[in-house]
Design a protein around this motif. Structure first.
Motif, mmCIF file in Angstrom:
data_model
loop_
_atom_site.group_PDB
_atom_site.id
_atom_site.type_symbol
_atom_site.label_atom_id
_atom_site.label_comp_id
_atom_site.label_asym_id
_atom_site.label_seq_id
_atom_site.Cartn_x
_atom_site.Cartn_y
_atom_site.Cartn_z
ATOM 1 N N THR A 1 24.710 -5.576 6.167
ATOM 2 C CA THR A 1 24.998 -4.466 7.072
ATOM 3 C C THR A 1 23.958 -3.359 6.981
ATOM 4 O OG1 THR A 1 26.440 -3.405 5.447
ATOM 5 C CG2 THR A 1 27.484 -4.927 7.028
ATOM 6 N N THR A 2 23.024 -3.484 6.076
ATOM 7 C CA THR A 2 21.966 -2.485 5.919
ATOM 8 C C THR A 2 20.925 -2.641 7.020
ATOM 9 O OG1 THR A 2 22.276 -2.425 3.523
ATOM 10 C CG2 THR A 2 20.149 -1.683 4.349
ATOM 11 N N ASP A 3 20.531 -1.536 7.614
ATOM 12 C CA ASP A 3 19.492 -1.535 8.640
ATOM 13 C C ASP A 3 18.134 -1.736 7.962
ATOM 14 O OD1 ASP A 3 17.785 -1.098 10.806
ATOM 15 O OD2 ASP A 3 18.143 1.063 10.845
ATOM 16 N N LEU A 4 17.456 -2.816 8.302
ATOM 17 C CA LEU A 4 16.167 -3.136 7.695
ATOM 18 C C LEU A 4 14.978 -2.655 8.520
ATOM 19 C CD1 LEU A 4 16.892 -6.805 6.555
ATOM 20 C CD2 LEU A 4 17.230 -4.680 5.279
ATOM 21 N N SER A 5 15.224 -2.041 9.667
ATOM 22 C CA SER A 5 14.130 -1.701 10.580
ATOM 23 C C SER A 5 13.064 -0.768 9.987
ATOM 24 C CB SER A 5 14.672 -1.147 11.896
ATOM 25 O OG SER A 5 15.373 0.056 11.693
ATOM 26 N N PRO A 6 13.369 0.115 9.021
ATOM 27 C CA PRO A 6 12.297 0.939 8.449
ATOM 28 C C PRO A 6 11.351 0.156 7.518
ATOM 29 C CG PRO A 6 14.430 2.008 8.170
ATOM 30 C CD PRO A 6 14.692 0.594 8.598
ATOM 31 N N ALA A 7 11.752 -1.021 7.081
ATOM 32 C CA ALA A 7 10.973 -1.777 6.088
ATOM 33 C C ALA A 7 9.688 -2.347 6.680
ATOM 34 C CB ALA A 7 11.818 -2.918 5.520
ATOM 35 N N THR A 8 8.637 -2.295 5.866
ATOM 36 C CA THR A 8 7.402 -3.015 6.195
ATOM 37 C C THR A 8 7.260 -4.235 5.288
ATOM 38 O OG1 THR A 8 6.115 -1.601 4.709
ATOM 39 C CG2 THR A 8 6.208 -0.965 7.054
ATOM 40 N N VAL A 9 7.951 -4.192 4.134
ATOM 41 C CA VAL A 9 7.987 -5.297 3.175
ATOM 42 C C VAL A 9 9.435 -5.480 2.737
ATOM 43 C CG1 VAL A 9 7.238 -6.116 0.896
ATOM 44 C CG2 VAL A 9 5.642 -4.812 2.320
ATOM 45 N N VAL A 10 9.894 -6.737 2.698
ATOM 46 C CA VAL A 10 11.227 -7.051 2.178
ATOM 47 C C VAL A 10 11.053 -8.055 1.054
ATOM 48 C CG1 VAL A 10 13.470 -8.107 2.681
ATOM 49 C CG2 VAL A 10 12.405 -6.589 4.364
ATOM 50 N N THR B 1 0.849 -1.193 0.000
ATOM 51 C CA THR B 1 0.000 0.000 0.000
ATOM 52 C C THR B 1 0.885 1.243 0.000
ATOM 53 O OG1 THR B 1 -0.069 0.326 2.396
ATOM 54 C CG2 THR B 1 -1.663 -1.261 1.462
ATOM 55 N N PRO B 2 0.277 2.424 -0.140
ATOM 56 C CA PRO B 2 1.069 3.656 -0.063
ATOM 57 C C PRO B 2 1.750 3.871 1.296
ATOM 58 C CG PRO B 2 -1.019 4.090 -1.148
ATOM 59 C CD PRO B 2 -1.099 2.689 -0.592
ATOM 60 N N GLN B 3 1.313 3.189 2.333
ATOM 61 C CA GLN B 3 1.931 3.333 3.654
ATOM 62 C C GLN B 3 3.185 2.470 3.810
ATOM 63 O OE1 GLN B 3 -1.635 2.924 3.375
ATOM 64 N NE2 GLN B 3 -1.565 5.156 3.358
ATOM 65 N N ASP B 4 3.466 1.612 2.847
ATOM 66 C CA ASP B 4 4.583 0.677 2.964
ATOM 67 C C ASP B 4 5.914 1.272 2.536
ATOM 68 O OD1 ASP B 4 3.543 -1.792 4.033
ATOM 69 O OD2 ASP B 4 2.399 -1.987 2.185
ATOM 70 N N VAL B 5 6.964 0.686 3.135
ATOM 71 C CA VAL B 5 8.341 0.940 2.726
ATOM 72 C C VAL B 5 8.883 -0.425 2.301
ATOM 73 C CG1 VAL B 5 10.624 1.737 3.401
ATOM 74 C CG2 VAL B 5 8.585 2.831 4.378
ATOM 75 N N VAL B 6 9.117 -0.578 1.007
ATOM 76 C CA VAL B 6 9.554 -1.841 0.429
ATOM 77 C C VAL B 6 11.065 -1.821 0.261
ATOM 78 C CG1 VAL B 6 9.370 -3.374 -1.570
ATOM 79 C CG2 VAL B 6 7.353 -2.073 -0.804
ATOM 80 N N TYR B 7 11.737 -2.775 0.891
ATOM 81 C CA TYR B 7 13.179 -2.946 0.727
ATOM 82 C C TYR B 7 13.400 -4.154 -0.171
ATOM 83 C CZ TYR B 7 15.089 0.266 4.250
ATOM 84 O OH TYR B 7 15.479 1.373 4.956
ATOM 85 N N ASP B 8 14.176 -3.971 -1.234
ATOM 86 C CA ASP B 8 14.542 -5.085 -2.107
ATOM 87 C C ASP B 8 16.022 -5.350 -1.909
ATOM 88 O OD1 ASP B 8 14.538 -7.088 -4.018
ATOM 89 O OD2 ASP B 8 14.589 -5.702 -5.720
ATOM 90 N N LEU B 9 16.340 -6.514 -1.358
ATOM 91 C CA LEU B 9 17.730 -6.870 -1.068
ATOM 92 C C LEU B 9 18.321 -7.569 -2.290
ATOM 93 C CD1 LEU B 9 17.331 -8.137 2.606
ATOM 94 C CD2 LEU B 9 17.642 -5.802 1.731
ATOM 95 N N GLY B 10 19.359 -6.970 -2.859
ATOM 96 C CA GLY B 10 19.899 -7.434 -4.135
ATOM 97 C C GLY B 10 18.990 -6.924 -5.232
ATOM 98 N N SER B 11 18.801 -5.598 -5.268
ATOM 99 C CA SER B 11 17.742 -4.990 -6.086
ATOM 100 C C SER B 11 18.010 -4.944 -7.584
ATOM 101 C CB SER B 11 17.447 -3.578 -5.579
ATOM 102 O OG SER B 11 18.604 -2.772 -5.635
ATOM 103 N N GLY B 12 19.220 -5.268 -8.012
ATOM 104 C CA GLY B 12 19.487 -5.302 -9.453
ATOM 105 C C GLY B 12 19.134 -3.992 -10.132
ATOM 106 N N ASP B 13 18.286 -4.067 -11.160
ATOM 107 C CA ASP B 13 17.916 -2.876 -11.921
ATOM 108 C C ASP B 13 16.793 -2.070 -11.274
ATOM 109 O OD1 ASP B 13 15.666 -4.413 -12.443
ATOM 110 O OD2 ASP B 13 15.983 -4.503 -14.612
ATOM 111 N N GLY B 14 16.344 -2.486 -10.100
ATOM 112 C CA GLY B 14 15.376 -1.703 -9.337
ATOM 113 C C GLY B 14 13.919 -1.939 -9.660
#
Length: 181
Positions: free
Chosen positions: A113-122, A51-64
Motif C-alpha cells: 500500500t506504500t506509494d513507490l512513485s518518489p523512488a528512483t531505486v527500489v 547517487t546523491p540525487q537518488d531516493v532509495v526505497y527498501d521494501l521490507g527494510s528490517g534494521d535499515g
C-alpha cells in the motif's frame, strides 16, 4: 476486492461490512527478518549506481542497513518500509548513530500500500512469491529509468539486466524500461 464467504458471514454476524473489516485487518509478517550481508548491500547499491540525487526505497527494510548505507556512502535519501515495529525502532536508532537521520525515513507500513512513485531505486530481499506480487505495482508506480535490485530472488519472469553472485547468493538488477506511448 473479492471477499471469501466465511468473511462475509463473520462480518454480517458482527454487523460490519466485510470489505471494511478486511481492509482494516492488520497485515501479517509474511517474511521473516534475515539481515543482508554488508558485501551484498554494497553490491546492490553499486549495481544501482546510487547517487546523491537518488531516493532509495527498501521494501521490507528490517534494521535499515540498506537505506542507511545509501545515505552514508552515496549521499542518497532513503525510505525504509517495514511492518515490524521493533525493526522500525532499531532502524531509526541505527540511522541516528550513523548520523543520517535527516536523510532517511522508516515507516511501519505495508509495502503493497506504500506509494513507490518518489523512488528512483527500489531494493528487495523478500521472497519469490512476494516479488511476483510486487511486479505490477513496480511497473505501475515507478518511473521509466528507475532501478530495482533484489537480493537472492528474481521478479517473476523478468530477465535481469545483471545477475551477480556475491557470497554465494544472487543479486539481480533491472532498469525499468520506458512506458509505451
Amino acid at each position: 476486492m473479492r471477499v471469501p464467504r466465511s468473511l462475509l458471514a463473520l462480518s454480517v454476524a458482527l454487523g460490519c461490512s466485510a470489505v471494511t473489516w478486511a481492509q482494516t485487518k492488520a497485515p501479517s509478517l509474511d517474511i521473516h527478518y534475515v539481515p543482508t550481508p554488508t558485501a551484498v548491500v554494497d553490491t546492490m547499491l553499486k549495481l544501482a549506481k546510487v547517487t546523491p540525487q537518488d531516493v532509495v526505497y527498501d521494501l521490507g527494510s528490517g534494521d535499515g542497513r540498506i537505506v542507511i548505507t545509501a545515505a552514508k556512502e552515496y549521499g542518497a535519501r532513503g525510505v525504509g518500509v517495514e511492518l515490524d515495529p521493533e525493526l522500525v525502532k532499531r532502524a531509526r536508532s541505527a540511522a541516528e548513530k550513523a548520523g543520517v537521520q535527516d536523510r532517511v525515513t522508516f515507516t511501519q507500513s505495508d509495502l503493497f500500500t506504500t506509494d513507490l512513485s518518489p523512488a528512483t531505486v527500489v531494493t528487495l530481499y523478500l521472497s519469490p512469491s512476494i516479488n511476483l506480487r510486487l511486479e505490477s505495482k513496480l511497473k505501475r508506480e515507478l518511473r521509466p529509468g528507475s532501478r530495482i535490485v533484489s537480493h537472492r530472488f528474481p521478479i517473476g519472469t523478468w530477465a535481469a539486466d545483471e545477475d551477480v553472485l556475491v557470497e554465494r547468493t544472487h543479486v539481480y538488477f533491472w532498469t525499468l524500461p520506458g512506458r509505451p506511448r
